[in-house]
Design a protein around this motif. Structure first.
Motif, PDB file in Angstrom:
ATOM      1  N   PHE A   1       5.027   5.386   4.699  1.00 41.77           N
ATOM      2  CA  PHE A   1       5.279   3.991   4.327  1.00 41.77           C
ATOM      3  C   PHE A   1       5.162   3.840   2.819  1.00 41.77           C
ATOM      4  CE2 PHE A   1       4.490   2.297   8.758  1.00 41.77           C
ATOM      5  CZ  PHE A   1       5.693   1.626   8.842  1.00 41.77           C
TER       6      PHE A   1
ATOM      7  N   GLN B   1       8.185   3.014   0.223  1.00 39.32           N
ATOM      8  CA  GLN B   1       8.075   1.872  -0.687  1.00 39.32           C
ATOM      9  C   GLN B   1       8.293   2.315  -2.139  1.00 39.32           C
ATOM     10  OE1 GLN B   1       5.890  -1.889  -0.368  1.00 39.32           O
ATOM     11  NE2 GLN B   1       4.233  -0.742  -1.301  1.00 39.32           N
TER      12      GLN B   1
ATOM     13  N   VAL C   1       6.489  -2.878   2.027  1.00 38.51           N
ATOM     14  CA  VAL C   1       5.532  -2.895   3.128  1.00 38.51           C
ATOM     15  C   VAL C   1       4.315  -3.698   2.718  1.00 38.51           C
ATOM     16  CG1 VAL C   1       4.146  -1.476   4.666  1.00 38.51           C
ATOM     17  CG2 VAL C   1       6.265  -0.572   3.719  1.00 38.51           C
TER      18      VAL C   1
ATOM     19  N   ILE D   1       7.311  -5.982   7.181  1.00 39.57           N
ATOM     20  CA  ILE D   1       8.235  -4.994   6.626  1.00 39.57           C
ATOM     21  C   ILE D   1       9.498  -5.673   6.104  1.00 39.57           C
ATOM     22  CG2 ILE D   1       9.625  -2.944   7.148  1.00 39.57           C
ATOM     23  CD1 ILE D   1       6.779  -2.308   7.576  1.00 39.57           C
TER      24      ILE D   1
END
Lengths: 256, 256
Positions: free
Chosen positions: B211, B215, B222, B227
């Motif tokens: 994640f 990003q 996130v 999201i």
DNA sequence: TTTTGTTTTTGATCCAGATCAAGTGCCGGC
DNA sequence: GCCGGCACTTGATCTGGATCAAAAACAAAA
């Protein structure tokens, strides 16, 4: 050539009611009259030989197929030209169920050895199932069973290590053969190491090494494609996460 | 408490024909009269709250369940007390299809958030499908679709790396939300990182790191469970094996 | 029989992702 | 508002199995 003709004739002639597989196959639980009606729509084509393709991914879906003799694999294209083996099919097992939804085959099927196939046109089967409740029920069960098997496979790929995967594969294969009246402890693998590895999400080399290890541990006797299960119980223990090497569980369990 | 009461009343009252999900759900493609007949057998219970169990693995199978609002996960016990998350279910999606075969649930289902459920007694549904060909067809399609989804998942677990898995998950989730009239680019994940990892066959830490990486690469924004997909196209490219880091494919493809 | 290509095995190395270890921050309860 | 616990993040290390390399065993063809 002579032999294949013999097989061909035989495969054309054996109606469902005389087929030894009827207890495993679609006719399971039907009355003799209903088996007859089912039999009327089943087509029996000439046998396939090793490598022959039964249906290909993307093809229009018309029929379900049942293995009568031999074995096949189904596989889907993966990214970048590779492919994923999705399943191996033994006599009495049905193929093509995943194609009903989209009306086209989502995977391809090819013969691992000389194999005879029964073709069941789906439109006609669907009509028949509306008339024969037990056949409809059988269809639901078959579809559901396929989902259950996929689920087992998800568990295998998601949680099990290489050793557990191969042990599970061998034992499951053995049991499926046994249901078909063959030896559960002495059999022939119709697929290559490559195909086994692909199916189990492992490299060929890993599969080969594991066969050697299992043999060294006295669990199996391996001679190329000929397998003897010497200690099915031992394999069972491996599947449940009790590999010989490690006494207590070093795997951290993923809680949710 | 007040709010859950409101949801509860609403969930009890909305019949299939007024339900916004009817185009995704079992009634899809049925005539209004047939929807009515289906509606007669559907039961609507009080909503579940986060963590509540809808059915448990091993329980006798009686009904299929459809999510009306909220979301659930299904999961099966893995070896040694762990569990494998098998799927996440959004409104209009059906649960319990894997239980038809054995007559008992093969997995458990629990709510990820407050959720309303429609219960469909299977025996009655089966009777109805024999009378309504389009409903029977719809059932076959639903079962087949489930198989297809499992197949996709097998491919994911068998062939894709961590990055590809998470990208595929995000995109698939986004598309499913979009079909339900929600934003495809801005949404809320009702499941924990742990559950995502478990589902994708990855450790929590890996999910978390990915994640962050996504990003940093400008693919998503996130913020905890919220999201935003900034570059769906970029995610798509990752899924197909073209990760930003590697120009040509370093993965050896498993041929068969 | 030899030849040639394929499948399988075995050995050496490498790396993605798991595991271990510490924070950090959020949220519900009081 | 404060406290306690859980979910999440981040960093450091470890390792199972992939990958690379090459030999050995086979099988089909010639």
């Amino acid at each position: 050539m002579n032999q294949s003709t013999v097989i061909s004739i035989e495969s054309i002639r054996v109606a469902c009611r005389y087929c030894t597989l009827s207890s495993l196959c679609l006719p399971m639980g039907l009355t003799p009259e209903d088996v007859e009606r089912l039999d009327d729509i089943v087509k029996r084509a000439r046998p396939l030989h090793r490598g022959d393709v039964l249906f290909r991914e993307g093809e229009r879906f018309r029929s379900l197929y049942v293995v009568k003799t031999g074995s096949l694999k189904t596989f889907a294209p993966s990214c970048e030209g590779g492919e994923q083996v999705l399943s191996f099919h033994l006599p009495g097992e049905i193929m093509g169920l995943d194609a009903i939804d989209k009306g086209e085959h989502a995977c391809s099927a090819s013969a691992l050895e000389t194999s005879a196939i029964c073709e069941i046109p789906f439109a006609r089967l669907e009509e028949l199932t509306a008339l024969i409740p037990s056949l409809q029920h059988q269809m639901y069960r078959l579809l559901s069973k396929e989902i259950g098997q996929d689920t087992d496979m998800l568990l295998l790929l998601g949680k099990k290590n290489a050793e557990e995967r191969l042990a599970a594969f061998l034992l499951s294969f053995s049991q499926r053969l046994h249901k078909r009246g063959l030896s559960a402890t002495d059999f022939h693998l119709s697929m290559s190491r490559h195909e086994i590895g692909n199916y189990l999400g492992l490299a060929v080399e890993t599969v080969s090494r594991l066969f050697t290890r299992f043999q060294d541990d006295g669990l199996v006797r391996v001679e190329r494609k000929h397998i003897e299960l010497l200690d099915p119980q031992g394999l069972e223990e491996i599947i449940d996460g009790a590999s010989p090497g490690r006494r207590q569980a070093p795997q951290r369990q993923q809680q949710t």
